[in-house]
Design a protein around this motif. Structure first.
Motif, mmCIF file in Angstrom:
data_model
loop_
_atom_site.group_PDB
_atom_site.id
_atom_site.type_symbol
_atom_site.label_atom_id
_atom_site.label_comp_id
_atom_site.label_asym_id
_atom_site.label_seq_id
_atom_site.Cartn_x
_atom_site.Cartn_y
_atom_site.Cartn_z
ATOM 1 N N ASP A 1 0.761 -1.245 0.086
ATOM 2 C CA ASP A 1 -0.120 0.015 -0.104
ATOM 3 C C ASP A 1 0.814 1.151 0.096
ATOM 4 O O ASP A 1 1.829 1.241 0.797
ATOM 5 C CB ASP A 1 -0.719 -0.045 1.230
ATOM 6 N N THR B 1 0.917 5.760 -0.540
ATOM 7 C CA THR B 1 0.108 6.813 -0.566
ATOM 8 C C THR B 1 0.698 7.822 -1.546
ATOM 9 O O THR B 1 1.789 7.320 -2.037
ATOM 10 C CB THR B 1 0.217 8.084 0.773
ATOM 11 N N GLY C 1 -3.798 6.146 5.459
ATOM 12 C CA GLY C 1 -2.572 5.980 5.858
ATOM 13 C C GLY C 1 -2.404 6.662 7.347
ATOM 14 O O GLY C 1 -3.461 7.160 7.861
ATOM 15 N N CYS D 1 -4.737 5.694 0.901
ATOM 16 C CA CYS D 1 -3.660 4.517 0.384
ATOM 17 C C CYS D 1 -4.240 3.611 -0.838
ATOM 18 O O CYS D 1 -5.389 3.542 -0.848
ATOM 19 C CB CYS D 1 -3.291 3.639 1.554
#
Length: 403
Positions: free
Chosen positions: A22, A24, A58, A70
Motif C-alpha cells: 500500500d 500514498t 494511511g 492509500c
C-alpha cells in the motif's frame, strides 16, 4: 511507444506499485521524484481503469492533519509458467506480482515428435487447470522454458541439440496459442536465460555485470548487463556449453562439434575416468558403483576430505576456470552465479577455479570476479524468472497507460 511526459510519468508511477504494498501519493512522489499532484492524477487514472484500488487511510504526518488515502495494485491476471525440460514438465501459476498460487511437477520423457510433445502438454495442462479450479478467463500470459535457441521475433524454437528430432524453426507460440487462446500473450525462452532472469529480482545485481551459469543436463548461461539480458541476433549469447575447450576430443556433441565444454565436464565423462582410474579401496567413492556416482555425491566426498574425490572436483574447477577465462575476453563479469548442480560445489572446487583463473595475468590481483552459489531449485528459479518476464509483458503494454 509513446514518449510524452504524461505517459512516461504513468509508467514510473505504476512501476512503484509493483511490490504489491500500500502506498500514498506522497510515498510514490518521494520514490519517483514526480510531483504529488502529478502522482495523484495518475493514481486517479489507474483507479478509473481498475489497475489500482484505494485500500484505506494511511498515517497522519508528524504535524497531524487529514490522513492520506492509500492505494494498491489490483490486477486479477494470472501467469502460467511452463518448464519443458528433459525429464520434466512443470506448471506453475503466478499472479501479476509474481506470487505463486499452485504448482505441479510431472516426470516427463520428451517425445521425439513435436506434435506429440504439445498434445501431451495440453493434456497435462487441462488436468492442472481442472484440479486447481483455475479460471481460464483470467489467464493473461503463458511462458515456456525449454532447451535450445530462440527466435524472439517469431517466437520459434530455432534448434535444440538435446532434441534434434524436433527439427528446426518450431512454431512454439502457435502451439501455445492453439492451446490457451489467441488473446493470451506468449513468451518463449531458453532454460538457462529463464532461470538466470530470476537474478533480476535481487537488486544487489541490478547495476552489475553478471554471468549466471545454468548447470544440469548441460551448461548454458545468462549474461546480464545493468539489469538487461543479452541475447544477440542469433540467440547464441550464453550457449557457453558449446564453447570448444578441446578440439582434439573424439566425442561429437549434439551441436555437431567436438570438444564442447558441457561434454568434457558431464558426469558420463567423470564416471568413465573413475572406471579407468579406480580409487583406492579405503576411499569413499570406492564403495559406490561408478555408474551410481552423482555430482552431488562427488562434492560430498570432497567435503569429507576424500583425496580422490578432491582431485576430481579440483579438475572440474580448473575446467570451469578455463571456460570463464575465455568468456571474460568478451564479457568481463563482476559476478559469476552458479545455479543447478554446480551450485552445490564445495570449497575445493571454488579454490581450484579461482587459483587457475589467477594464472591469467590480465585479471586483477584481487580476483577476476566474485563467485556466488545459488542452491535453490532450478525449477523454482525457472518459474520465478518466467513470472518476471510475463509480468514485464503486462507492465510494458502501452494500452495500460493510454487514455
Amino acid at each position: 511507444m509513446p514518449s510524452d511526459l504524461k505517459y512516461q510519468n504513468r509508467v514510473r508511477i505504476l512501476k512503484a506499485f509493483r511490490s504489491g504494498e500500500d502506498f500514498t501519493a506522497s510515498d510514490i512522489s518521494a520514490a519517483t521524484g514526480i510531483s504529488k499532484l502529478t502522482v495523484m492524477r495518475a493514481i486517479q487514472f489507474f483507479c478509473s481503469t481498475g489497475v489500482l484500488i484505494m485500500t484505506g487511510k494511511g498515517s497522519s504526518t508528524d504535524v497531524g492533519g487529514k490522513k492520506p488515502d492509500c492505494f494498491r495494485l489490483m490486477v486479477e491476471k494470472n501467469l502460467l509458467c511452463i518448464t519443458l525440460w528433459p525429464g520434466a514438465l512443470n506448471f506453475a501459476l503466478y499472479d501479476i506480482l509474481g506470487n505463486r498460487s499452485c504448482y505441479r511437477e510431472i516426470p516427463f520423457e520428451l517425445p521425439t515428435d513435436i506434435d506429440e510433445v504439445f498434445r501431451k502438454l495440453e493434456e497435462y495442462s487441462n488436468s492442472f487447470f481442472t484440479d486447481n479450479n483455475i479460471d481460464r478467463s483470467k489467464l493473461y500470459a503463458v511462458g515456456l522454458s525449454t532447451a535450445g535457441t530462440i527466435d524472439y521475433k517469431t517466437r520459434r524454437l530455432k534448434y535444440s541439440s538435446l532434441n534434434p528430432s524436433w527439427g528446426s524453426d518450431i512454431p512454439v507460440a502457435d502451439y501455445l496459442k492453439r492451446i490457451y487462446g489467441s488473446g493470451v500473450e506468449v513468451f518463449i525462452e531458453n532454460a538457462g536465460k529463464m532461470a538466470g532472469r530470476s537474478v533480476l529480482l535481487n537488486r544487489t545485481y541490478i547495476n552489475k555485470r553478471v554471468l549466471v551459469l545454468f548447470t544440469t543436463w548441460g551448461v548454458s548461461s545468462c549474461l546480464i548487463e545493468n539489469g538487461h539480458i543479452l541475447n544477440g541476433k542469433d540467440s547464441l549469447i550464453g550457449e557457453i556449453g558449446h564453447m570448444t575447450l578441446d578440439p582434439n576430443d573424439t566425442e561429437v556433441c549434439g551441436c555437431g562439434c567436438r570438444g564442447c565444454f558441457e561434454r568434457i565436464i558431464e558426469m558420463k565423462r567423470v564416471r568413465a575416468h573413475i572406471k579407468n582410474h579406480p580409487p583406492k579401496p579405503d576411499t569413499i567413492l570406492a564403495k559406490v558403483d561408478p555408474d551410481d556416482i552423482t555430482l552431488s555425491l562427488l562434492f560430498d566426498a570432497s567435503r569429507a576430505n576424500d583425496a580422490y574425490a578432491r582431485d576430481i572436483v579440483a579438475s572440474l574447477g580448473r575446467c570451469f576456470a578455463l571456460a570463464l577465462r575465455n568468456i571474460s575476453l568478451v564479457y568481463n563479469s563482476d559476478v559469476v552465479i552458479f545455479q543447478g548442480d554446480y551450485s552445490h560445489a564445495d570449497d575445493v572446487f571454488d579454490a581450484a577455479l579461482k587459483d587457475e583463473a589467477s594464472a591469467f595475468r590480465y585479471f586483477p590481483s584481487e580476483g577476476a570476479f566474485e563467485t556466488h552459489y545459488d542452491t535453490r531449485s532450478l525449477f523454482e528459479l525457472d518459474g520465478r524468472g518466467a513470472a518476471l518476464a510475463l509480468s514485464d509483458l503486462y507492465f510494458e503494454n502501452p494500452e495500460l497507460y493510454s487514455e
